[in-house]
Design a protein around this motif. Structure first.
Motif, PDB file in Angstrom:
ATOM      1  N   THR A 104       0.964  -1.299   0.036  1.00 30.19           N
ATOM      2  CA  THR A 104       0.014   0.184   0.137  1.00 30.19           C
ATOM      3  C   THR A 104       0.874   1.328   0.160  1.00 30.19           C
ATOM      4  OG1 THR A 104      -1.680  -1.035   1.187  1.00 30.19           O
ATOM      5  CG2 THR A 104      -1.736   1.401   1.241  1.00 30.19           C
ATOM      6  N   ILE A 105       2.036   1.393   0.754  1.00 29.21           N
ATOM      7  CA  ILE A 105       2.842   2.390   0.607  1.00 29.21           C
ATOM      8  C   ILE A 105       3.576   2.475  -0.657  1.00 29.21           C
ATOM      9  CG2 ILE A 105       4.994   3.151   1.694  1.00 29.21           C
ATOM     10  CD1 ILE A 105       4.296   1.822   4.474  1.00 29.21           C
ATOM     11  N   GLY A 106       3.923   1.352  -1.236  1.00 29.78           N
ATOM     12  CA  GLY A 106       4.650   1.550  -2.677  1.00 29.78           C
ATOM     13  C   GLY A 106       3.404   1.954  -3.590  1.00 29.78           C
ATOM     14  N   SER A 107       2.253   1.685  -3.620  1.00 26.29           N
ATOM     15  CA  SER A 107       1.238   1.853  -4.422  1.00 26.29           C
ATOM     16  C   SER A 107       0.953   3.455  -4.326  1.00 26.29           C
ATOM     17  CB  SER A 107       0.071   1.056  -4.257  1.00 26.29           C
ATOM     18  OG  SER A 107      -0.942   1.307  -5.105  1.00 26.29           O
ATOM     19  N   SER A 108       0.919   3.882  -3.011  1.00 24.84           N
ATOM     20  CA  SER A 108       0.677   5.265  -2.646  1.00 24.84           C
ATOM     21  C   SER A 108       1.636   6.173  -3.163  1.00 24.84           C
ATOM     22  CB  SER A 108       0.460   5.420  -1.271  1.00 24.84           C
ATOM     23  OG  SER A 108       0.050   6.794  -1.074  1.00 24.84           O
ATOM     24  N   LYS A 109       2.856   5.818  -3.111  1.00 25.95           N
ATOM     25  CA  LYS A 109       3.987   6.547  -3.618  1.00 25.95           C
ATOM     26  C   LYS A 109       4.313   6.660  -4.966  1.00 25.95           C
ATOM     27  CE  LYS A 109       7.573   5.823   0.283  1.00 25.95           C
ATOM     28  NZ  LYS A 109       8.064   7.358   0.250  1.00 25.95           N
ATOM     29  N   ALA A 110       3.875   5.457  -5.617  1.00 27.28           N
ATOM     30  CA  ALA A 110       3.824   5.535  -7.091  1.00 27.28           C
ATOM     31  C   ALA A 110       2.725   6.382  -7.824  1.00 27.28           C
ATOM     32  CB  ALA A 110       3.752   3.891  -7.590  1.00 27.28           C
ATOM     33  N   LYS A 111       1.654   6.284  -7.069  1.00 27.44           N
ATOM     34  CA  LYS A 111       0.538   7.148  -7.441  1.00 27.44           C
ATOM     35  C   LYS A 111       0.934   8.725  -7.546  1.00 27.44           C
ATOM     36  CE  LYS A 111      -4.009   8.007  -6.048  1.00 27.44           C
ATOM     37  NZ  LYS A 111      -5.182   7.457  -5.067  1.00 27.44           N
ATOM     38  N   ARG A 112       1.719   9.121  -6.833  1.00 24.70           N
ATOM     39  CA  ARG A 112       1.936  10.439  -6.780  1.00 24.70           C
ATOM     40  C   ARG A 112       3.308  10.907  -7.687  1.00 24.70           C
ATOM     41  NH1 ARG A 112      -0.492   8.951  -2.454  1.00 24.70           N
ATOM     42  NH2 ARG A 112      -1.865  10.223  -1.033  1.00 24.70           N
ATOM     43  N   ILE A 113       3.826   9.987  -8.195  1.00 22.23           N
ATOM     44  CA  ILE A 113       5.219  10.386  -9.065  1.00 22.23           C
ATOM     45  C   ILE A 113       4.669  10.329 -10.334  1.00 22.23           C
ATOM     46  CG2 ILE A 113       7.247   9.384  -9.867  1.00 22.23           C
ATOM     47  CD1 ILE A 113       7.178   7.633  -7.546  1.00 22.23           C
ATOM     48  N   GLU A 114       5.391  11.488 -10.944  1.00 23.81           N
ATOM     49  CA  GLU A 114       4.881  11.850 -12.448  1.00 23.81           C
ATOM     50  C   GLU A 114       5.624  11.227 -13.273  1.00 23.81           C
ATOM     51  OE1 GLU A 114       2.439  13.834 -13.516  1.00 23.81           O
ATOM     52  OE2 GLU A 114       1.743  13.802 -11.204  1.00 23.81           O
ATOM     53  N   ASN A 115       6.892  10.868 -13.108  1.00 24.88           N
ATOM     54  CA  ASN A 115       7.934  10.499 -13.874  1.00 24.88           C
ATOM     55  C   ASN A 115       7.872   8.846 -14.101  1.00 24.88           C
ATOM     56  OD1 ASN A 115      10.671   8.880 -14.205  1.00 24.88           O
ATOM     57  ND2 ASN A 115      11.250  10.908 -14.696  1.00 24.88           N
ATOM     58  N   SER A 116       7.506   8.403 -15.303  1.00 26.89           N
ATOM     59  CA  SER A 116       7.229   6.984 -15.693  1.00 26.89           C
ATOM     60  C   SER A 116       8.391   5.985 -15.052  1.00 26.89           C
ATOM     61  CB  SER A 116       7.182   6.619 -17.102  1.00 26.89           C
ATOM     62  OG  SER A 116       6.046   7.568 -17.491  1.00 26.89           O
ATOM     63  N   GLU A 117       9.632   6.198 -15.086  1.00 27.25           N
ATOM     64  CA  GLU A 117      10.631   5.336 -14.779  1.00 27.25           C
ATOM     65  C   GLU A 117      10.585   5.238 -13.378  1.00 27.25           C
ATOM     66  OE1 GLU A 117      15.543   4.961 -14.998  1.00 27.25           O
ATOM     67  OE2 GLU A 117      14.721   6.821 -15.781  1.00 27.25           O
ATOM     68  N   LEU A 118      10.639   6.565 -12.466  1.00 23.08           N
ATOM     69  CA  LEU A 118      10.383   6.237 -11.028  1.00 23.08           C
ATOM     70  C   LEU A 118       9.211   5.663 -10.726  1.00 23.08           C
ATOM     71  CD1 LEU A 118      11.737  10.107  -9.986  1.00 23.08           C
ATOM     72  CD2 LEU A 118      12.962   7.608  -9.999  1.00 23.08           C
ATOM     73  N   LYS A 119       8.149   5.621 -11.432  1.00 27.52           N
ATOM     74  CA  LYS A 119       6.744   5.069 -11.177  1.00 27.52           C
ATOM     75  C   LYS A 119       7.195   3.345 -10.940  1.00 27.52           C
ATOM     76  CE  LYS A 119       2.783   7.542 -12.240  1.00 27.52           C
ATOM     77  NZ  LYS A 119       1.957   7.915 -11.187  1.00 27.52           N
ATOM     78  N   PHE A 120       7.506   3.246 -12.207  1.00 29.98           N
ATOM     79  CA  PHE A 120       8.052   1.676 -12.688  1.00 29.98           C
ATOM     80  C   PHE A 120       9.042   1.114 -11.527  1.00 29.98           C
ATOM     81  CE2 PHE A 120       6.985   2.436 -17.119  1.00 29.98           C
ATOM     82  CZ  PHE A 120       5.633   1.752 -17.133  1.00 29.98           C
ATOM     83  N   LYS A 121      10.033   1.856 -11.154  1.00 30.34           N
ATOM     84  CA  LYS A 121      10.963   1.501 -10.090  1.00 30.34           C
ATOM     85  C   LYS A 121      10.314   1.364  -8.726  1.00 30.34           C
ATOM     86  CE  LYS A 121      15.267   3.221 -11.972  1.00 30.34           C
ATOM     87  NZ  LYS A 121      16.440   4.140 -11.894  1.00 30.34           N
ATOM     88  N   THR A 122       9.526   2.422  -8.567  1.00 31.68           N
ATOM     89  CA  THR A 122       8.705   2.255  -7.037  1.00 31.68           C
ATOM     90  C   THR A 122       7.864   1.085  -6.838  1.00 31.68           C
ATOM     91  OG1 THR A 122       8.920   4.798  -6.897  1.00 31.68           O
ATOM     92  CG2 THR A 122       7.316   3.650  -5.437  1.00 31.68           C
ATOM     93  N   ILE A 123       7.211   0.903  -8.017  1.00 28.87           N
ATOM     94  CA  ILE A 123       6.179  -0.515  -8.060  1.00 28.87           C
ATOM     95  C   ILE A 123       6.955  -1.645  -8.094  1.00 28.87           C
ATOM     96  CG2 ILE A 123       4.714  -1.727  -9.281  1.00 28.87           C
ATOM     97  CD1 ILE A 123       3.501   0.994 -10.282  1.00 28.87           C
ATOM     98  N   THR A 124       8.019  -1.741  -8.650  1.00 26.89           N
ATOM     99  CA  THR A 124       8.647  -2.924  -8.878  1.00 26.89           C
ATOM    100  C   THR A 124       9.457  -3.296  -7.256  1.00 26.89           C
ATOM    101  OG1 THR A 124       9.601  -2.539 -11.006  1.00 26.89           O
ATOM    102  CG2 THR A 124      10.919  -3.995  -9.743  1.00 26.89           C
ATOM    103  N   MET A 125      10.191  -2.099  -6.486  1.00 30.51           N
ATOM    104  CA  MET A 125      10.401  -2.448  -5.480  1.00 30.51           C
ATOM    105  C   MET A 125       9.716  -2.722  -4.346  1.00 30.51           C
ATOM    106  SD  MET A 125      13.187   0.220  -3.200  1.00 30.51           S
ATOM    107  CE  MET A 125      11.793   1.233  -2.758  1.00 30.51           C
TER     108      MET A 125
END
Length: 148
Positions: A104-125
């Motif tokens: 849930t923390i990862g999903s919430s962080k990814a939701k707020r990120i604009e950069n696609s690469e950072l979104k993918f990295k956040t979700i992956t991690m």
């Protein structure tokens, strides 16, 4: 009937949890490798994985706190040295709850990120950590689809 229903539902839902988290991780890794933009399919996968895991957690909490004779016995008498009762009484619920909080923390962080690469990295991690915790907390010593 209630016990059997919740047990079968919880047991079956585990496969949806594993599939949805694995799909989200796979899409994110593929997005990182191909350097593509984060799409509505990626977002939908993240949302569905979250919905399925939270539903599983709710079913698990009902099962743990209301229905299960194993956890009822654990709460009344402790484990009595029984490894399976200890597993379900402490480790399973603690690790699964932690895994879903991490996701849930990862999903919430990814939701707020604009950069696609950072979104993918956040979700992956975050989803990978969650998946690892879930895999460690699944009672593999039980049948795959338990109904009794």
């Amino acid at each position: 009937m209630t016990y059997s229903f919740f047990l079968a539902t919880h047991s079956t839902f585990r496969w949806l949890v594993l599939a949805s988290i694995t799909l989200s991780i796979a899409l994110s890794v593929q997005g990182l490798i191909s350097k593509r933009s984060y799409s509505s399919i990626d977002n939908l996968s993240r949302i569905i994985a979250g919905a399925i895991t939270h539903t599983q957690l709710l079913i698990g909490f009902i099962f743990y706190f209301v229905i299960s004779p194993i956890t009822r016995s654990f709460m009344s008498n402790g484990s009595g040295g029984n490894d399976q009762i200890t597993f379900f009484g402490i480790y399973h619920i603690l690790m699964m709850t932690t895994a879903i909080v991490v996701m849930t923390i990862g999903s919430s962080k990814a939701k707020r990120i604009e950069n696609s690469e950072l979104k993918f990295k956040t979700i992956t991690m975050w989803f990978s950590i969650s998946l690892l915790l879930i895999l460690l907390a699944i009672p593999w010593f039980r049948p795959f689809l338990r109904t009794f």
